[in-house]
Scaffold this motif. Structure first.
Motif, PDB file in Angstrom:
ATOM      1  N   TYR A   7       0.761  -1.213  -0.005  1.00 30.97           N
ATOM      2  CA  TYR A   7       0.082   0.054   0.056  1.00 30.97           C
ATOM      3  C   TYR A   7       0.688   1.411  -0.013  1.00 30.97           C
ATOM      4  O   TYR A   7       0.375   2.172  -1.051  1.00 30.97           O
ATOM      5  CB  TYR A   7      -0.950  -0.005   1.170  1.00 30.97           C
ATOM      6  CG  TYR A   7      -1.621   1.290   1.814  1.00 30.97           C
ATOM      7  CD1 TYR A   7      -2.289   2.207   0.756  1.00 30.97           C
ATOM      8  CD2 TYR A   7      -1.120   2.098   2.861  1.00 30.97           C
ATOM      9  CE1 TYR A   7      -2.841   3.207   1.164  1.00 30.97           C
ATOM     10  CE2 TYR A   7      -1.640   3.217   2.950  1.00 30.97           C
ATOM     11  CZ  TYR A   7      -2.424   3.982   2.321  1.00 30.97           C
ATOM     12  OH  TYR A   7      -3.074   5.192   2.470  1.00 30.97           O
ATOM     13  N   TRP A  11       0.953   4.103  -2.820  1.00 28.17           N
ATOM     14  CA  TRP A  11       0.472   5.360  -2.283  1.00 28.17           C
ATOM     15  C   TRP A  11       1.462   6.293  -2.984  1.00 28.17           C
ATOM     16  O   TRP A  11       1.178   7.516  -3.581  1.00 28.17           O
ATOM     17  CB  TRP A  11       0.561   5.800  -0.854  1.00 28.17           C
ATOM     18  CG  TRP A  11       0.271   6.798  -0.403  1.00 28.17           C
ATOM     19  CD1 TRP A  11      -1.053   7.554   0.110  1.00 28.17           C
ATOM     20  CD2 TRP A  11       1.066   8.037  -0.009  1.00 28.17           C
ATOM     21  NE1 TRP A  11      -0.955   8.831   0.381  1.00 28.17           N
ATOM     22  CE2 TRP A  11       0.369   9.182   0.421  1.00 28.17           C
ATOM     23  CE3 TRP A  11       2.539   8.106  -0.121  1.00 28.17           C
ATOM     24  CZ2 TRP A  11       0.866  10.180   0.577  1.00 28.17           C
ATOM     25  CZ3 TRP A  11       3.236   9.266   0.177  1.00 28.17           C
ATOM     26  CH2 TRP A  11       2.300  10.445   0.544  1.00 28.17           C
ATOM     27  N   TYR A  34      -4.378   2.751   7.140  1.00 26.45           N
ATOM     28  CA  TYR A  34      -4.452   1.410   6.345  1.00 26.45           C
ATOM     29  C   TYR A  34      -4.889   0.108   7.429  1.00 26.45           C
ATOM     30  O   TYR A  34      -5.758  -0.586   7.148  1.00 26.45           O
ATOM     31  CB  TYR A  34      -2.864   1.012   5.866  1.00 26.45           C
ATOM     32  CG  TYR A  34      -2.857  -0.508   5.692  1.00 26.45           C
ATOM     33  CD1 TYR A  34      -3.127  -0.965   4.262  1.00 26.45           C
ATOM     34  CD2 TYR A  34      -2.441  -1.550   6.505  1.00 26.45           C
ATOM     35  CE1 TYR A  34      -3.208  -1.979   3.671  1.00 26.45           C
ATOM     36  CE2 TYR A  34      -2.355  -3.010   5.929  1.00 26.45           C
ATOM     37  CZ  TYR A  34      -2.963  -3.149   4.704  1.00 26.45           C
ATOM     38  OH  TYR A  34      -2.775  -4.630   4.339  1.00 26.45           O
ATOM     39  N   ALA A  89      -6.880   4.920   1.634  1.00 30.08           N
ATOM     40  CA  ALA A  89      -6.405   3.569   2.020  1.00 30.08           C
ATOM     41  C   ALA A  89      -7.201   2.515   1.402  1.00 30.08           C
ATOM     42  O   ALA A  89      -6.824   1.364   0.854  1.00 30.08           O
ATOM     43  CB  ALA A  89      -6.300   3.660   3.219  1.00 30.08           C
ATOM     44  N   ALA A  93      -5.178   0.474  -1.490  1.00 29.86           N
ATOM     45  CA  ALA A  93      -5.203  -0.801  -0.979  1.00 29.86           C
ATOM     46  C   ALA A  93      -5.986  -1.918  -1.461  1.00 29.86           C
ATOM     47  O   ALA A  93      -5.809  -3.088  -1.484  1.00 29.86           O
ATOM     48  CB  ALA A  93      -5.042  -0.847   0.561  1.00 29.86           C
TER      49      ALA A  93
END
Length: 218
Positions: A7, A11, A34, A89, A93
């Motif tokens: 993640y 990002w 997250y 997130a 993710a």
């Protein structure tokens, strides 16, 4: 669902190669987002985005009420910041990130920062100082956007005035004013906190300006 490290890498790609490891505050903030996103993986990122804006707006009347309500205003600001990071997130993710969502999230970020400036003003900060605070929240991201249009692919290293810092300064200023309201005038505390935020904003914008100038000269 991506792992935390995956993640953070994703990002970074969505934010012009910015390395979150360069700042403990930013990395910790993203890690917290997250962690919250994992059990909420099925939630739409748009829901978190909308809630973040609503919560930030609710901080304004709470700040205007003064007294112990300032503590609530500070907590609302912090919650709005977490919701803002949560939507990113959930999108990144969860493999649902899109350019449309990225732009929408940026617009909502700017609107929530207007709410932060209004909350500081409502709590007693001088109008000119609150306006300066809001402008310095907007300016770094505007510079990055314009530099991107000019062909700069990297957004520069993390400065002292990134989104988590803006949220933390606003929340702690309002909440702190509420905690000491019985001893010190909240307007004094809010004025000092807003001034410190403006100072950090000026330093952070200067840092970014130097980085972008070098990139534009290459």
């Amino acid at each position: 669902m991506l792992s935390r490290d995956e993640y953070l890498i994703a990002w970074s790609r969505w934010h012009g190669g910015t390395d979150p490891a360069a700042s403990r505050l930013v990395r910790g903030w993203l890690t917290l987002a997250y962690t919250l996103a994992v059990p909420l993986a099925r939630m739409s990122p748009l829901v978190a985005t909308a809630l973040g804006l609503v919560v930030a707006g609710a901080a304004v009347p709470a700040a205007a009420a003064g007294g112990l309500w300032l503590i609530a205003a500070g907590l609302l600001v912090g919650l709005s910041g977490l919701l803002d990071s949560l939507d990113g997130a959930l999108a990144i993710a969860g493999g649902r990130a899109s350019r449309r969502g990225f732009v929408l999230d940026s617009v909502v970020d700017r609107l929530t920062e207007v709410a932060y400036a209004l909350a500081l003003w409502a709590a007693g900060a001088p109008g000119w100082l609150a306006v300066t605070f809001g402008a310095l929240c907007w300016l770094p991201d505007y510079l990055r956007a314009r530099a991107g249009q000019a062909g700069v692919s990297e957004t520069g290293a993390i400065s002292v005035w990134e989104r988590p810092t803006r949220v933390a300064m606003t929340g702690m200023t309002l909440g702190g004013a509420g905690v000491v309201a019985a001893l010190v005038s909240p307007a004094v505390v809010v004025g000092i906190g807003t001034g410190v935020g403006c100072l950090l904003g000026a330093v952070g914008t200067g840092q970014l300006g130097v980085q972008l100038r070098r990139a534009l000269e290459d």
